[in-house]
Write a protein that holds these residues in place. Structure first.
Motif, mmCIF file in Angstrom:
data_model
loop_
_atom_site.group_PDB
_atom_site.id
_atom_site.type_symbol
_atom_site.label_atom_id
_atom_site.label_comp_id
_atom_site.label_asym_id
_atom_site.label_seq_id
_atom_site.Cartn_x
_atom_site.Cartn_y
_atom_site.Cartn_z
ATOM 1 N N PRO A 238 -33.355 11.116 44.546
ATOM 2 C CA PRO A 238 -33.751 12.404 43.963
ATOM 3 C C PRO A 238 -35.115 12.899 44.402
ATOM 4 C CG PRO A 238 -32.741 11.011 42.297
ATOM 5 C CD PRO A 238 -32.934 10.151 43.512
ATOM 6 N N HIS A 239 -35.930 12.014 44.966
ATOM 7 C CA HIS A 239 -37.250 12.404 45.444
ATOM 8 C C HIS A 239 -37.242 12.759 46.930
ATOM 9 C CE1 HIS A 239 -38.818 11.017 41.606
ATOM 10 N NE2 HIS A 239 -38.175 9.881 41.782
ATOM 11 N N GLY A 240 -36.059 12.766 47.539
ATOM 12 C CA GLY A 240 -35.957 13.120 48.946
ATOM 13 C C GLY A 240 -36.227 11.988 49.910
ATOM 14 N N ARG A 241 -36.284 10.764 49.411
ATOM 15 C CA ARG A 241 -36.573 9.613 50.270
ATOM 16 C C ARG A 241 -35.282 8.962 50.750
ATOM 17 N NH1 ARG A 241 -40.636 7.142 45.823
ATOM 18 N NH2 ARG A 241 -38.617 7.236 44.740
ATOM 19 N N PRO A 242 -35.237 8.546 52.021
ATOM 20 C CA PRO A 242 -34.034 7.857 52.522
ATOM 21 C C PRO A 242 -33.924 6.461 51.919
ATOM 22 C CG PRO A 242 -35.766 7.867 54.193
ATOM 23 C CD PRO A 242 -36.263 8.724 53.068
ATOM 24 N N ILE A 243 -32.726 6.115 51.458
ATOM 25 C CA ILE A 243 -32.475 4.796 50.893
ATOM 26 C C ILE A 243 -31.106 4.322 51.362
ATOM 27 C CG2 ILE A 243 -33.904 5.155 48.836
ATOM 28 C CD1 ILE A 243 -31.315 5.719 47.278
ATOM 29 N N THR A 244 -30.827 3.049 51.107
ATOM 30 C CA THR A 244 -29.503 2.484 51.351
ATOM 31 C C THR A 244 -28.861 2.169 50.016
ATOM 32 O OG1 THR A 244 -30.132 1.545 53.489
ATOM 33 C CG2 THR A 244 -28.198 0.609 52.413
ATOM 34 N N VAL A 245 -27.669 2.690 49.800
ATOM 35 C CA VAL A 245 -26.912 2.389 48.593
ATOM 36 C C VAL A 245 -25.647 1.660 49.009
ATOM 37 C CG1 VAL A 245 -27.832 4.333 47.294
ATOM 38 C CG2 VAL A 245 -25.745 4.628 48.644
ATOM 39 N N HIS A 246 -24.927 1.142 48.039
ATOM 40 C CA HIS A 246 -23.715 0.370 48.334
ATOM 41 C C HIS A 246 -22.558 0.852 47.469
ATOM 42 C CE1 HIS A 246 -26.832 -2.239 50.003
ATOM 43 N NE2 HIS A 246 -25.878 -2.781 50.739
ATOM 44 N N ASP A 247 -21.399 0.949 48.092
ATOM 45 C CA ASP A 247 -20.175 1.263 47.379
ATOM 46 C C ASP A 247 -19.357 -0.012 47.202
ATOM 47 O OD1 ASP A 247 -20.807 3.957 47.357
ATOM 48 O OD2 ASP A 247 -19.669 4.383 49.187
ATOM 49 N N ALA A 248 -18.807 -0.195 46.019
ATOM 50 C CA ALA A 248 -17.836 -1.262 45.784
ATOM 51 C C ALA A 248 -16.474 -0.750 46.224
ATOM 52 C CB ALA A 248 -17.823 -1.644 44.308
ATOM 53 N N VAL A 249 -15.809 -1.465 47.120
ATOM 54 C CA VAL A 249 -14.557 -0.984 47.708
ATOM 55 C C VAL A 249 -13.462 -2.033 47.534
ATOM 56 C CG1 VAL A 249 -13.411 -0.189 49.812
ATOM 57 C CG2 VAL A 249 -15.822 0.374 49.415
ATOM 58 N N LEU A 250 -12.325 -1.589 47.029
ATOM 59 C CA LEU A 250 -11.123 -2.425 46.917
ATOM 60 C C LEU A 250 -9.965 -1.683 47.561
ATOM 61 C CD1 LEU A 250 -8.282 -2.804 45.100
ATOM 62 C CD2 LEU A 250 -9.485 -4.831 45.917
ATOM 63 N N VAL A 251 -9.320 -2.304 48.539
ATOM 64 C CA VAL A 251 -8.096 -1.782 49.144
ATOM 65 C C VAL A 251 -7.063 -2.896 49.064
ATOM 66 C CG1 VAL A 251 -6.987 -0.771 51.165
ATOM 67 C CG2 VAL A 251 -9.431 -0.357 50.748
ATOM 68 N N ALA A 252 -5.933 -2.619 48.435
ATOM 69 C CA ALA A 252 -4.889 -3.636 48.279
ATOM 70 C C ALA A 252 -3.526 -2.996 48.488
ATOM 71 C CB ALA A 252 -4.966 -4.286 46.900
ATOM 72 N N ARG A 253 -2.598 -3.772 49.031
ATOM 73 C CA ARG A 253 -1.227 -3.305 49.241
ATOM 74 C C ARG A 253 -0.284 -4.067 48.313
ATOM 75 N NH1 ARG A 253 -0.802 -3.736 54.419
ATOM 76 N NH2 ARG A 253 -0.764 -1.526 54.948
ATOM 77 N N ARG A 254 0.547 -3.317 47.607
ATOM 78 C CA ARG A 254 1.558 -3.961 46.780
ATOM 79 C C ARG A 254 2.635 -4.542 47.690
ATOM 80 N NH1 ARG A 254 3.420 -4.242 41.690
ATOM 81 N NH2 ARG A 254 1.964 -2.708 40.843
#
Length: 264
Positions: A238-254
């Protein structure tokens, strides 16, 4: 889920009261788009340019309808690899993911609790070109109260749907049940490690999760986990600074009927 009026569901931008970790109630606004902070008119959301140019693997033009957020990259990758069929987009917001899938031949049911977001999404679909709107069904529903039909979809995508632990597990179990044999379950959220960044997610810690936690709740005899990981991406705080964030990702096939499960 309460709003300014008793009995009315909250929509995008509505002010709601939530109980903080100290037990006191605080006013908060409902996230504008799948957990992303509300943005002022004409001001790009945090990381929007990074999403277009980085997460999608190259700069992309905005679609004809000027959809506010480009399709989530995980949905884009998974939708490109899978054969078009029936898709459920949970918490569709203003429709970017649903429209992207429809443009590639999917028939999409897009659900959200915000009537305002759904109205905008429908307009975006019409503006996206001939035939796109006909392939998307916009549904005003809270899938916790109105679960989807079991085995009805070839792709179920839920991105940045953050609920407390028990409510989240119950919802995700219902979404998993909606996946047809051979179909894909895609779940993405803000990773708990983001709490130690300046991203200011606005999500309580007990509503965050990892891909591995979601994978552990799937029956291994019924599911093949393709991806369960923390995926980094560049963003702007929100302050305009570059950062690294992380997404939690789940991909599964029935697993398809008759497909043997792995042996111990």
């Amino acid at each position: 889920m309460g709003g300014g009026q008793r009995g009315r569901r909250t929509g995008s931008g509505d002010r709601v009261r939530r109980r903080g970790p100290d037990g006191r109630r605080r006013d908060q606004r409902r996230p504008h788009r799948r957990g992303h902070p509300r943005r002022r008119r004409g001001v790009p959301g945090p990381g929007a340019d990074d999403v277009r140019a980085g997460r999608l693997g190259g700069a992309l033009p905005r679609p004809p309808g000027a959809v506010e957020w480009p399709p989530q990259p995980a949905a884009r990758r998974r939708g490109r690899r899978a054969h078009p069929g029936r898709a459920l987009d949970v918490g569709c917001g203003e429709g970017a993911d649903a429209i992207w899938l429809a443009e590639r031949g999917w028939r999409v049911t897009a659900a959200d609790i915000s009537t305002t977001a759904l109205e905008r999404a429908a307009a975006h679909a019409v503006a996206a070109g001939a035939g796109i709107a006909d392939r998307v069904t916009w549904t005003h529903a809270d899938l916790r109260d109105q679960p989807p039909a079991e085995g009805a979809y070839d792709l179920v995508s839920a991105q940045f749907m953050h609920l407390p632990g028990d409510a989240r597990r119950d919802l995700y179990a219902r979404l998993a049940a909606a996946v047809a044999p051979g179909g894909i379950l895609l779940i993405v959220g803000h990773h708990p490690s983001d709490l130690w960044t300046t991203a200011h997610r606005g999500v309580f810690p007990d509503a965050m999760f990892t891909g591995e936690e979601v994978a552990a709740e799937l029956d291994p005899t019924a599911w093949q986990v393709l991806t369960a990981e923390s995926r980094p991406r560049s963003a702007t705080d929100p302050h305009g600074r570059p950062i690294t964030v992380h997404d939690a990702v789940l991909v599964a096939r029935r697993r398809s009927l008759g497909t043997p499960a792995p042996t111990a």
